[in-house]
Motif scaffolding. Structure first.
Motif, PDB file in Angstrom:
ATOM      1  N   ALA A  34      40.785  29.897  33.523  1.00 23.27           N
ATOM      2  CA  ALA A  34      40.322  30.777  34.597  1.00 23.27           C
ATOM      3  C   ALA A  34      38.882  30.469  34.978  1.00 23.27           C
ATOM      4  CB  ALA A  34      40.459  32.234  34.163  1.00 23.27           C
ATOM      5  N   ALA A  35      38.018  30.239  33.976  1.00 21.70           N
ATOM      6  CA  ALA A  35      36.615  29.911  34.259  1.00 21.70           C
ATOM      7  C   ALA A  35      36.491  28.567  34.963  1.00 21.70           C
ATOM      8  CB  ALA A  35      35.816  29.901  32.953  1.00 21.70           C
ATOM      9  N   SER A  52      40.240  38.173  46.188  1.00 23.42           N
ATOM     10  CA  SER A  52      40.702  37.343  45.067  1.00 23.42           C
ATOM     11  C   SER A  52      39.527  36.825  44.258  1.00 23.42           C
ATOM     12  CB  SER A  52      41.552  36.177  45.583  1.00 23.42           C
ATOM     13  OG  SER A  52      40.826  35.401  46.513  1.00 23.42           O
ATOM     14  N   SER A  53      38.394  36.512  44.908  1.00 18.62           N
ATOM     15  CA  SER A  53      37.209  36.025  44.189  1.00 18.62           C
ATOM     16  C   SER A  53      36.657  37.098  43.254  1.00 18.62           C
ATOM     17  CB  SER A  53      36.132  35.587  45.180  1.00 18.62           C
ATOM     18  OG  SER A  53      36.580  34.530  46.003  1.00 18.62           O
ATOM     19  N   ILE A  54      36.605  38.338  43.729  1.00 23.49           N
ATOM     20  CA  ILE A  54      36.073  39.426  42.903  1.00 23.49           C
ATOM     21  C   ILE A  54      37.007  39.712  41.730  1.00 23.49           C
ATOM     22  CG2 ILE A  54      35.542  41.892  42.884  1.00 23.49           C
ATOM     23  CD1 ILE A  54      34.559  41.549  45.770  1.00 23.49           C
ATOM     24  N   LEU A  55      38.308  39.720  41.976  1.00 27.07           N
ATOM     25  CA  LEU A  55      39.256  39.967  40.880  1.00 27.07           C
ATOM     26  C   LEU A  55      39.191  38.861  39.835  1.00 27.07           C
ATOM     27  CD1 LEU A  55      42.388  41.300  42.807  1.00 27.07           C
ATOM     28  CD2 LEU A  55      40.943  42.565  41.198  1.00 27.07           C
ATOM     29  N   GLU A  56      39.057  37.609  40.275  1.00 29.17           N
ATOM     30  CA  GLU A  56      38.935  36.506  39.330  1.00 29.17           C
ATOM     31  C   GLU A  56      37.645  36.615  38.530  1.00 29.17           C
ATOM     32  OE1 GLU A  56      39.171  33.027  41.700  1.00 29.17           O
ATOM     33  OE2 GLU A  56      41.321  33.187  42.079  1.00 29.17           O
ATOM     34  N   GLY A  57      36.549  36.940  39.215  1.00 33.16           N
ATOM     35  CA  GLY A  57      35.287  37.082  38.500  1.00 33.16           C
ATOM     36  C   GLY A  57      35.304  38.231  37.517  1.00 33.16           C
ATOM     37  N   GLU A  58      35.897  39.352  37.920  1.00 35.14           N
ATOM     38  CA  GLU A  58      36.002  40.502  37.017  1.00 35.14           C
ATOM     39  C   GLU A  58      36.785  40.142  35.767  1.00 35.14           C
ATOM     40  OE1 GLU A  58      37.945  45.002  36.860  1.00 35.14           O
ATOM     41  OE2 GLU A  58      38.439  43.619  38.484  1.00 35.14           O
ATOM     42  N   SER A  59      37.865  39.389  35.955  1.00 41.06           N
ATOM     43  CA  SER A  59      38.728  39.050  34.820  1.00 41.06           C
ATOM     44  C   SER A  59      38.006  38.209  33.779  1.00 41.06           C
ATOM     45  CB  SER A  59      39.964  38.297  35.319  1.00 41.06           C
ATOM     46  OG  SER A  59      39.618  36.993  35.771  1.00 41.06           O
ATOM     47  N   LEU A  60      36.978  37.460  34.199  1.00 47.30           N
ATOM     48  CA  LEU A  60      36.246  36.630  33.249  1.00 47.30           C
ATOM     49  C   LEU A  60      35.346  37.448  32.329  1.00 47.30           C
ATOM     50  CD1 LEU A  60      35.149  33.644  35.519  1.00 47.30           C
ATOM     51  CD2 LEU A  60      37.004  33.688  33.863  1.00 47.30           C
ATOM     52  N   LEU A  61      34.937  38.644  32.784  1.00 50.03           N
ATOM     53  CA  LEU A  61      33.954  39.415  32.033  1.00 50.03           C
ATOM     54  C   LEU A  61      34.487  40.711  31.447  1.00 50.03           C
ATOM     55  CD1 LEU A  61      30.887  39.039  34.443  1.00 50.03           C
ATOM     56  CD2 LEU A  61      31.490  37.611  32.491  1.00 50.03           C
ATOM     57  N   ASN A  62      35.529  41.306  32.077  1.00 51.68           N
ATOM     58  CA  ASN A  62      35.933  42.631  31.594  1.00 51.68           C
ATOM     59  C   ASN A  62      36.550  42.586  30.197  1.00 51.68           C
ATOM     60  OD1 ASN A  62      38.541  41.688  32.045  1.00 51.68           O
ATOM     61  ND2 ASN A  62      38.870  42.927  33.876  1.00 51.68           N
ATOM     62  N   ALA A  70      47.466  40.429  38.315  1.00 55.20           N
ATOM     63  CA  ALA A  70      46.964  40.620  39.678  1.00 55.20           C
ATOM     64  C   ALA A  70      47.042  39.329  40.482  1.00 55.20           C
ATOM     65  CB  ALA A  70      45.528  41.124  39.627  1.00 55.20           C
ATOM     66  N   THR A  71      46.668  38.204  39.861  1.00 55.89           N
ATOM     67  CA  THR A  71      46.712  36.920  40.566  1.00 55.89           C
ATOM     68  C   THR A  71      48.131  36.551  40.954  1.00 55.89           C
ATOM     69  OG1 THR A  71      44.773  36.177  39.313  1.00 55.89           O
ATOM     70  CG2 THR A  71      46.070  34.491  40.429  1.00 55.89           C
ATOM     71  N   ALA A  72      49.084  36.782  40.036  1.00 58.24           N
ATOM     72  CA  ALA A  72      50.481  36.449  40.342  1.00 58.24           C
ATOM     73  C   ALA A  72      51.015  37.312  41.473  1.00 58.24           C
ATOM     74  CB  ALA A  72      51.337  36.640  39.086  1.00 58.24           C
ATOM     75  N   TRP A  84      28.748  33.982  42.182  1.00 55.05           N
ATOM     76  CA  TRP A  84      27.359  34.395  42.323  1.00 55.05           C
ATOM     77  C   TRP A  84      27.181  35.312  43.540  1.00 55.05           C
ATOM     78  CZ3 TRP A  84      23.415  34.736  39.321  1.00 55.05           C
ATOM     79  CH2 TRP A  84      22.131  34.917  39.851  1.00 55.05           C
ATOM     80  N   ARG A  85      27.921  35.035  44.605  1.00 57.35           N
ATOM     81  CA  ARG A  85      27.814  35.860  45.807  1.00 57.35           C
ATOM     82  C   ARG A  85      28.193  37.309  45.519  1.00 57.35           C
ATOM     83  NH1 ARG A  85      31.659  35.493  51.222  1.00 57.35           N
ATOM     84  NH2 ARG A  85      30.534  37.075  52.441  1.00 57.35           N
ATOM     85  N   TRP A  86      29.223  37.517  44.710  1.00 62.91           N
ATOM     86  CA  TRP A  86      29.730  38.863  44.421  1.00 62.91           C
ATOM     87  C   TRP A  86      29.359  39.316  43.012  1.00 62.91           C
ATOM     88  CZ3 TRP A  86      30.993  40.978  48.736  1.00 62.91           C
ATOM     89  CH2 TRP A  86      31.520  40.199  49.774  1.00 62.91           C
ATOM     90  N   ARG A  87      28.241  38.799  42.504  1.00 61.18           N
ATOM     91  CA  ARG A  87      27.866  39.060  41.115  1.00 61.18           C
ATOM     92  C   ARG A  87      27.645  40.550  40.842  1.00 61.18           C
ATOM     93  NH1 ARG A  87      23.836  37.037  44.055  1.00 61.18           N
ATOM     94  NH2 ARG A  87      21.755  37.992  44.008  1.00 61.18           N
TER      95      ARG A  87
END
Length: 524
Positions: free
Chosen positions: A68-69, A144-154, A130-132, A78-81
């Protein structure tokens, strides 16, 4: 040993069938796999499967996070950090607090510490689900960018909450300033460990004479080394994998050849698919073990508690995302934000995209049977069952209704991206123009005498003419794909001849596959 291996091979084959069924009925495959595993577990005579939490944390979690990363856009991240950070940390912690308060007041035998433990377990949404689901509906790119970024940290934030709550339950004490310092060390240490291991692998790739095979194998080992190294010094292995994966992905053009990238992408796609499939299938298969361990709590009561916590999670996440939207409008008066008017539609979708999955189950299973003093861990079996109910209900209810919610809201794309086909045409146009100009500037003499370079320049010059009509594109594509199929048939025929080297035939079959992929990417 052989029996277990045969069982897992059978599970893989069953996963393939269920995934094909999911594609047939246009449903996200995690939902189908969990329900399929649940149905299979109820068949009389089925062997009972016990999931070792270390199997999830050490074997499954690092490569899934690393993949995922690797494919996360750092620019979008970074835009939606700020949004990603609020979702991954503030909302997860707030959700854990709400679950702790509800559980300690409404579930008999639950203390505030046990409530926080349960909250840390069930608070992180599962990104794979969520991605599927989002693949079946059209959503703005930013979503999709925010959900992917959230998944890396939550996952990291929830596991940190879980860790401190577990210490409080195990020892019976909680010192805030010690926990705060430990919290900072777990986060900072995890990030630094991931970057350090990433630098080591970057050096090995750059300095050692690797080829495509060794590059792929090293990439498979990298997330495990990051995770184990971080956990061995008691910092966040999740953040280590995420930070190291983002670092190596950004530097991949410096140490991976085109062949390594192409082969690695294929290997990782298949590897990630199998791991995700096994995890969601095992979630469904684990039900009999969890139900058998309920003990004095009746099944009806346990289901009621599970439904209660599920409803609390759904409502808390929706209110949190809507609240984050309102706060963004307020704070944008004082600082610059990526989107000062997020509205209510997108936050509502974010709130409803709260399916739980693998990390929640692994965290629940990692609770020991006994505390340090030797007494039984309080409410362990009920926590396991509630976690299972939360995963099942969020996957089924939210997973099946999320596409309907998205279609009902009719989301507009505020970024106004051009259609993908138009972006492809523009990129090809720019590449052709720049390439032709560079060739004429740096190799004008060779261009005047080399026939192959002249043909290459002529190809780029043809790219500058207007695109053919859709009828011409479709006609060319259909004929060319038929020609590729015929060439494959000729290769199979020639392969039967004794004088033909099969390795040569395979090479040309691969070239035809690459050519077809280029054709499909250009016209689809």
């Amino acid at each position: 040993m052989l029996h277990d291996f045969t069982l897992y091979i059978a599970l893989v084959m069953l996963i393939l069938l269920l995934v094909m069924l999911a594609h047939k009925i246009r449903t996200a495959y995690p939902v189908v796999l969990v329900l399929g595993g649940l149905a299979i577990s109820l068949i009389p005579g089925m062997p009972v499967i016990h999931i070792n939490p270390e199997l999830i944390f050490v074997i499954f979690l690092p490569p899934l996070l690393y993949e995922a990363a690797w494919y996360t856009s750092w620019k979008e991240f970074w835009r939606w950090r700020r949004v990603i950070g609020s979702f991954a940390f503030l909302i997860v912690i707030a959700t854990s607090l709400v679950v702790a308060l509800v559980a300690s007041h409404l579930i008999p035998g639950f203390t505030l510490a046990l409530g926080f433990l349960l909250g840390g377990i069930v608070s992180p949404p599962d990104a794979v689900s969520a991605t599927a689901i989002l693949k079946h509906v059209k959503v703005p790119k930013r979503m999709s960018s925010i959900l992917e970024g959230e998944s890396l940290l939550n996952d990291a934030s929830s596991l940190i909450v879980f860790r401190f709550a577990f210490i409080a339950v195990d020892t019976g004490r909680f010192v805030f300033h010690e926990a705060a310092l430990s919290f900072v060390w777990v986060i900072a240490g995890g990030i630094l460990t991931g970057l350090a291991v990433g630098c080591v692998f970057y050096f090995l790739h750059r300095k050692l004479p690797t080829d495509a095979n060794t590059d792929v194998v090293m990439s498979l080992a990298t997330p495990y080394v990051m995770y184990i190294a971080a956990e061995s010094i008691h910092v966040s292995g999740v953040l280590a994998v995420v930070s190291g994966g983002l670092f190596l992905s950004a530097k991949s053009h410096l140490f991976l050849s085109h062949r390594s990238r192409l082969r690695g992408a294929n290997v990782w796609a298949a590897f990630g698919f199998v791991l995700n499939g096994l995890v969601f299938m095992l979630i469904g298969l684990e039900l009999p073990v969890i139900v058998a361990g309920l003990g004095d709590v009746s099944l009806r009561q346990a289901i009621g508690y599970g439904v209660l916590i599920t409803v609390v999670l759904m409502v808390a996440r929706v209110l949190s995302t809507l609240g984050a939207s309102a706060f963004t409008v307020f704070i944008s008066r004082y600082i610059t934000t990526a989107d000062s008017r997020p509205g209510w539609k997108a936050p509502l979708v974010f709130g409803w995209a709260g399916m739980r999955g693998v990390v929640s189950l692994a965290a629940a299973l990692s609770i020991p049977v006994y505390v340090t003093s030797g007494a039984a861990f309080p409410q362990r079996n009920l926590i396991l069952f509630i976690t299972f109910v939360v995963i099942l209900l969020t996957l089924v209810v939210q997973g099946l209704t999320l596409p309907l919610v998205i279609r009902w809201l009719q989301l507009d794309d505020p970024d106004h991206f051009l259609p993908e086909a138009e972006q492809n045409r523009i990129i090809r146009q720019k590449l052709s123009d720049r390439s032709l100009a560079w060739l004429r500037e740096h190799h004008s003499d060779a261009l005047g005498s080399n026939t192959a370079l002249q043909q290459l320049a002529a190809k780029w010059e043809q790219e500058t003419v207007p695109d053919e009509s859709e009828w011409m594109q479709d006609g060319y594509r259909a004929v060319y794909l038929q020609l590729l199929a015929q060439q494959r048939a000729w290769l199979r025929e020639w392969n039967k001849e004794v004088s033909t080297d099969e390795e040569v035939i395979r090479k040309y079959q691969l070239l035809l596959d690459v050519e077809e992929e280029k054709m499909r990417l250009r016209f689809e």
